[in-house]
Design an enzyme around this catalytic site. Structure first.
Site, PDB file in Angstrom:
ATOM      1  N   LYS A  39      16.632 150.538  95.710  1.00 48.90           N
ATOM      2  CA  LYS A  39      16.871 149.377  96.571  1.00 48.90           C
ATOM      3  C   LYS A  39      18.161 149.493  97.382  1.00 48.90           C
ATOM      4  CE  LYS A  39      16.212 144.409  96.339  1.00 48.90           C
ATOM      5  NZ  LYS A  39      15.587 144.481  97.642  1.00 48.90           N
ATOM      6  N   GLY A  44      24.153 152.007  92.539  1.00 52.54           N
ATOM      7  CA  GLY A  44      23.740 153.414  92.447  1.00 52.54           C
ATOM      8  C   GLY A  44      23.169 153.935  93.753  1.00 52.54           C
ATOM      9  N   CYS A  45      22.394 153.110  94.428  1.00 48.48           N
ATOM     10  CA  CYS A  45      21.756 153.531  95.681  1.00 48.48           C
ATOM     11  C   CYS A  45      22.783 153.663  96.798  1.00 48.48           C
ATOM     12  CB  CYS A  45      20.660 152.545  96.065  1.00 48.48           C
ATOM     13  SG  CYS A  45      19.365 152.465  94.806  1.00 48.48           S
ATOM     14  N   THR A  46      23.794 152.792  96.782  1.00 46.17           N
ATOM     15  CA  THR A  46      24.864 152.867  97.771  1.00 46.17           C
ATOM     16  C   THR A  46      25.658 154.159  97.566  1.00 46.17           C
ATOM     17  OG1 THR A  46      25.002 150.467  97.957  1.00 46.17           O
ATOM     18  CG2 THR A  46      26.952 151.715  98.639  1.00 46.17           C
ATOM     19  N   ALA A  49      23.529 157.165  98.702  1.00 44.79           N
ATOM     20  CA  ALA A  49      23.445 157.231 100.171  1.00 44.79           C
ATOM     21  C   ALA A  49      24.757 157.750 100.763  1.00 44.79           C
ATOM     22  CB  ALA A  49      23.108 155.850 100.738  1.00 44.79           C
TER      23      ALA A  49
END
Length: 158
Positions: A39, A44-46, A49
């Protein structure tokens, strides 16, 4: 149709930020990294990325394009991309077609409830459209370096 390592990708077509069309044949001639993440705007996704962002020039130099894929909609992706100044495009797989094709939709336990979520995974496709490597259920620290190393090895072998 499911994906298989050392086989060509099945046909697919998706739209990414920047109105970019991505398909199994859109980037033949260069390696492609598809990284699936749960998401936009989550910790974690930030981090993941930003790590792909920080190594992006190395991926391009090594002959690979990078695409992030999640179930978020295009507006969410555009905002996430702008906020983090991502140099690569994000694919909005709102209907989960790519997620199911790559087998990344998994049952997870979140706050004691069973939910369907995206298992953080990355796939490396060579210049001929062949899936050459996959990383599933991965942890963010050190992962981008592993993928870059595999891309560089692919370039050397070519």
């Amino acid at each position: 149709m499911a994906i298989v390592v050392n086989k060509p990708l099945p046909e697919f077509e998706a739209i990414a930020t920047g109105d970019t069309k991505v398909s199994n044949t859109s980037h033949v001639g260069q390696a492609m990294v598809l990284y699936f993440y749960p998401k936009d705007n989550t910790p974690g996704c930030t981090t993941e990325a930003m790590q792909f962002r920080d190594k992006y020039k190395d991926f391009i130099k090594s002959g690979a394009v990078v695409f992030g894929v999640s179930r978020d909609n295009m507006k969410s992706h555009e905002d996430f991309k702008a906020k983090l100044e991502l140099p690569f495009e994000l694919i909005a797989d709102t209907e989960e077609k790519m997620c199911h094709m790559f087998g990344v939709v998994k049952n997870k336990i979140m706050y004691g409830k069973k939910v369907k979520g995206i298992e953080r995974s990355t796939f490396l496709i060579d210049a001929d459209g062949i899936l050459v490597q996959e990383w599933r259920g991965l942890k963010v620290p050190g992962h981008v370096e592993q993928v870059l190393k595999a891309v560089k090895a692919l370039k050397k072998a070519a």
